[in-house]
Design an enzyme around this catalytic site. Structure first.
Site, PDB file in Angstrom:
ATOM      1  N   SER A  55       0.863  -1.177   0.000  1.00 51.98           N
ATOM      2  CA  SER A  55       0.000   0.000   0.000  1.00 51.98           C
ATOM      3  C   SER A  55       0.894   1.220   0.000  1.00 51.98           C
ATOM      4  O   SER A  55       1.976   1.204   0.578  1.00 51.98           O
ATOM      5  CB  SER A  55      -0.901   0.046   1.247  1.00 51.98           C
ATOM      6  OG  SER A  55      -1.887  -0.950   1.187  1.00 51.98           O
ATOM      7  N   GLU A  62      -1.031  18.479  -7.033  1.00 53.93           N
ATOM      8  CA  GLU A  62      -2.417  18.515  -7.485  1.00 53.93           C
ATOM      9  C   GLU A  62      -3.351  17.670  -6.616  1.00 53.93           C
ATOM     10  O   GLU A  62      -4.555  17.773  -6.730  1.00 53.93           O
ATOM     11  CB  GLU A  62      -2.496  18.039  -8.942  1.00 53.93           C
ATOM     12  CG  GLU A  62      -1.683  18.867  -9.920  1.00 53.93           C
ATOM     13  CD  GLU A  62      -0.179  18.538  -9.946  1.00 53.93           C
ATOM     14  OE1 GLU A  62       0.558  19.264 -10.634  1.00 53.93           O
ATOM     15  OE2 GLU A  62       0.253  17.570  -9.272  1.00 53.93           O
ATOM     16  N   HIS A  68      -3.371   0.029  -3.356  1.00 47.62           N
ATOM     17  CA  HIS A  68      -3.407  -1.091  -2.408  1.00 47.62           C
ATOM     18  C   HIS A  68      -3.412  -2.342  -3.273  1.00 47.62           C
ATOM     19  O   HIS A  68      -4.209  -2.444  -4.208  1.00 47.62           O
ATOM     20  CB  HIS A  68      -4.656  -1.047  -1.528  1.00 47.62           C
ATOM     21  CG  HIS A  68      -4.794   0.242  -0.788  1.00 47.62           C
ATOM     22  ND1 HIS A  68      -4.051   0.541   0.334  1.00 47.62           N
ATOM     23  CD2 HIS A  68      -5.545   1.326  -1.046  1.00 47.62           C
ATOM     24  CE1 HIS A  68      -4.369   1.757   0.756  1.00 47.62           C
ATOM     25  NE2 HIS A  68      -5.275   2.260  -0.070  1.00 47.62           N
TER      26      HIS A  68
END
Length: 119
Positions: A55, A62, A68
């Site tokens: 993960s 931005e 995951h």
């Protein structure tokens, strides 16, 4: 109303299990995906789970790009949010190739419409 950002959720299936379990590969692929999209990388963090799975997130000026992985299912969930001009399609194509995904499903949302909310 104008949205503040675009949020793209992608599900990659049929991915290469070894790629999904490889912390360095996933980290590199995510950074390359952010770069390919034209995003400005601020920082990143990734974690390898035992016995498997990765993960992590790339924080971009931005907004963010997160992942995951579930190697045992050949599956990766990707979350790409931007309030700027980035080419998410190009970034996700880089990631899809790196993970060897056979299929992809996307959900796109406009986030944070500008409006007045009364209590």
């Amino acid at each position: 109303m104008t949205a503040l950002g675009r949020h793209l959720l992608a599900e990659f299936t049929g991915c290469d299990a070894a790629a999904l379990a490889d912390l360095d590969l996933v980290t590199s692929a995510m950074l390359r995906a952010a770069e390919a999209s034209g995003a400005t990388i601020v920082t990143h963090t990734f974690h390898h789970f035992s016995p498997h799975g990765v993960s992590g997130a790339v924080i971009i000026a931005e907004s963010h790009l997160a992942i995951h992985t579930w190697p045992e299912h050949g599956f990766a969930a990707v979350d790409f949010f931007s309030c700027g001009k980035v080419d998410m399609d190009r970034g996700l194509a880089v990631l899809r190739t790196a993970l060897g995904a056979k299929d992809e499903i996307r959900l796109e949302l406009d986030r944070g419409p500008l409006r007045t909310v009364s209590p």
